[in-house]
Enzyme design. Sequence first.
Site, PDB file in Angstrom:
ATOM      1  N   ASP A   1     -40.012  66.336 -59.377  1.00 58.49           N
ATOM      2  CA  ASP A   1     -39.764  67.521 -60.204  1.00 58.49           C
ATOM      3  C   ASP A   1     -40.619  68.670 -59.692  1.00 58.49           C
ATOM      4  O   ASP A   1     -41.794  68.807 -60.075  1.00 58.49           O
ATOM      5  CB  ASP A   1     -40.093  67.216 -61.664  1.00 58.49           C
TER       6      ASP A   1
ATOM      7  N   CYS B   1     -36.000  76.203 -63.707  1.00 59.20           N
ATOM      8  CA  CYS B   1     -35.985  74.884 -63.073  1.00 59.20           C
ATOM      9  C   CYS B   1     -34.887  74.743 -62.031  1.00 59.20           C
ATOM     10  O   CYS B   1     -35.072  74.063 -61.011  1.00 59.20           O
ATOM     11  CB  CYS B   1     -35.855  73.793 -64.126  1.00 59.20           C
TER      12      CYS B   1
ATOM     13  N   HIS C   1     -32.678  70.839 -68.136  1.00 54.83           N
ATOM     14  CA  HIS C   1     -33.614  70.807 -67.015  1.00 54.83           C
ATOM     15  C   HIS C   1     -32.887  70.339 -65.763  1.00 54.83           C
ATOM     16  O   HIS C   1     -31.817  69.731 -65.832  1.00 54.83           O
ATOM     17  CB  HIS C   1     -34.773  69.853 -67.343  1.00 54.83           C
TER      18      HIS C   1
END
Length: 667
Positions: free
Chosen positions: A476, A416, A460
Site C-alpha cells: 500500500d 490513493c 481505497h
Amino acid sequence: MSRAATTASWPPAPARGQRLRLTGCLALVALPHLFHLPPWVSAIAATLLVWQAQAAWRSRPLPGRLIRFALAAAALGSVLAGFGRISGQEAGVSLLVMLLALKLCEIRSHRDAMVFLSLTAFLLITQFLFSQSLAMAVYLVIGTWLITAAFIDVSSEIAPTGAFTHSARLLLQALPVAALLFVLFPRVPGPLWGLPSDAGARATTGLSERMSPGSISSLATSDAVALRVRFPAGDMPPAPARYWRGPVFWDFDDGTWRGSPAADALPAADIRPVADAIVRADITLEATRHPWLIALDVPLGTDHRSRMSPGATLYAEDDIDERIRYHARSALAYRLDPRLGAAARERATRLPAGGNPRARATARRWRTQADAPQGIVDRALTHFREHPFHYTLSPARTGRDSSIDDFLFETREGFCEHYAGAFTFLMRAAGVPARVVTGYQGGERALVGDYWVVRNSDAHAWSEVWLDGRGWVRVDPTAAVAPGRIEAGVAGSLSDSQALPYMARADEGAWYRMQMLWDGVNAAWNRWFLAYGPQQQQRLLERIGLGGLRGALVALTFGVAVLLGLLALWLGWRMRQRRAADPVTRQWQRVCDRLAAIGYPRARHEGPQAYGARVARARPDLADELGAIVAGYIRLCYAANPGSADTQAFVARAAAFDPRRPRKPRD
C-alpha cells in the site's frame, strides 16, 4: 347506525368533504416523491394538488372534457420533454403523480373514486423504487392505513373518524397473513423494487470497473454505507488488516486501469491460507449493480453462489441489484498464487508501448541497482517517503498520456488511486509483476449493535506485487505517504478533511451519535427484512425443518387455510353474538319463516310494510295481528332509544304469532 340503514352510493356530484379528503390522501401519499423527483415535476404536481384542493373547498364544478384532455396532454408532453421517455423509474412515477392529480377532476361516481384510490395505492408502492429504509416502511404502513380509510369513507356512511378506526382494525387483522407470506412465500431472485430501464443508473457502493485519477477520491465525498459487517466469532481484525477486497485491475491504457476479458480468462486464484488466520464475517452489502462480493482480503468463499476470479475477487452469478446478506470466509495470512503462470506474468507486466518516459527510466534504474524484486519495491516506497508527496482530496490535474510522470515528478499530490496506480506502473516498468486492487480500507464500530460500518468514504486502492516464494503480496504505497490513513481512516490523514462528509470526519458529536443510533435501527431492518433473499429463506426453512421451497409452499397453504378457518369461526361467532343480542330482529325473522312455511315467502326486495300488506291481502284473517307486528317492528327499528317494555311486548306478540292457527274471518 340503525338496523335498517344501508350503504350509501356515491352521489352524482361528490360531497365537498369527501373530495377534500381524497385530495389530502393523494397529497400525503405523493409527498416523499416530491422530494426525490426533479424540482420541475414536484412544482407541477404541487400546483395541481393545490388547485384541486381549492376547487374542492369552494365547491367549484368539475372542468369539461376538453380542458381535462388538454391538461393530460400537457402532463404527458412535459414528461417526454424532461426525460425523453415515459417509462422507467423517475419518468413513470412523475407521469403517474401528475395524472393522478388530474384524475381528481373527473371523479363523478363511486366507481371513479374506487379507481382513483386503487391507483393511489399503486403510487404508494412505487415509493419502494427509491427507498427501502425502515422510515419508508413506516411511512408506507401509514399510507396504507390512510388509503384503506378512504376506501371505507367513500363506500359507507361511517364518519371519517370511524373509517380510520375500521382501517386500523383491518390492518391489524392482516398482519398474521402478511407475516406468514413474508417468511414462507418463495423469494424472487434479483431486485423486487427496480425497473429495467433504470438499471445501472446509480450504484450505491461507488466502486467501478475502472480506475483513473479522481475516480476514488470522488467517493470520499459520500458517507453512504457500502456494507455492514458482523464477526460472530470475535472482534474486527486490527486496522492494518481491514482491507476489503473488490475488483482487481490488470490493464493500463490512457491513464486508466481496468479489468479485461483476457485477464478474466486466466486460471482462478490459488489461495493457500494459514489455518489459524481464517476469519468469518456476516456481511450485508448494499446494491452495487456489479457482480463482485466484497470481503476481507483475501476471501476464500461465501455461502452466496459465486466464483473466484484470477484476481482473487469473488464474483456473484449476477449483478448485485439489491441489498444482500452473505457469510464470507477470509484468510488474513496466506500465500496467493505461489506459482505464476506465463500468461498471468505477461499480463501483470504489460504496459503501453509509449508514454511516461521518466517513470520508465526511473524504474529501469532501480532494476539495475536492486538485487531482487523486493529491493525494487523498497526503493519505490522510499521514493514516496523521501519526496514531498501530499495526500489530498483535490490534487492538481495531470495529463492523460503522461499522468504517471506528472504525478511522480511534477504535482506530487494525489489520493490513493494516484499512489497505487503510479506504484504499479513503476513495478511493471521494472519487470516486477504487479496489479491494482480496489476496495475499502477501514471501518467504524456501530454505537448500537455488534457490527461495523464501512462507508463509501473508506474506498481505497492498493497494489499487489508477485514475489518469488511468496506469491502476490499486498503493498500500500498510500501508507508510505500518509501512515495515518490505515490507523485513523481518511479523516485522520487528510489536511483538507473538512471536504469530507460529516459522517466521515471522525467528529463524534451529538449529530454523529444520533446518526449512528438510527443506523443501528436500519441495520436490524436490513439484516432481517431487506436482506431476506432466496438463500436466507432456504437456510431458515432448513433450520425449521421444512426442507426447502416445496415444504414452504405446503406450510404456506396449510397456514393460510388455518388462518382463514379461524377468521371464519371468528366471524361466525361475531354474527351469532349479534343475532343473540337483537331479539327484535330474531323474532321478526321467525315470523317471516312461519309465513314462508304456509306459502307466503318474503321476496328479497320487499320491506316489512310491503310484505305485511301482501300477506294481509291474501289472508285477511291475519291482517290485524300481522299489521300490529309489522308496525311494532318498524317502530323499534327506527326508535332512537327503544324502551325495554316495548321490546318485550313485541317479542311476546311475535313469539305467539302462529299463522296456521284457525281464526274467525273479518266482517
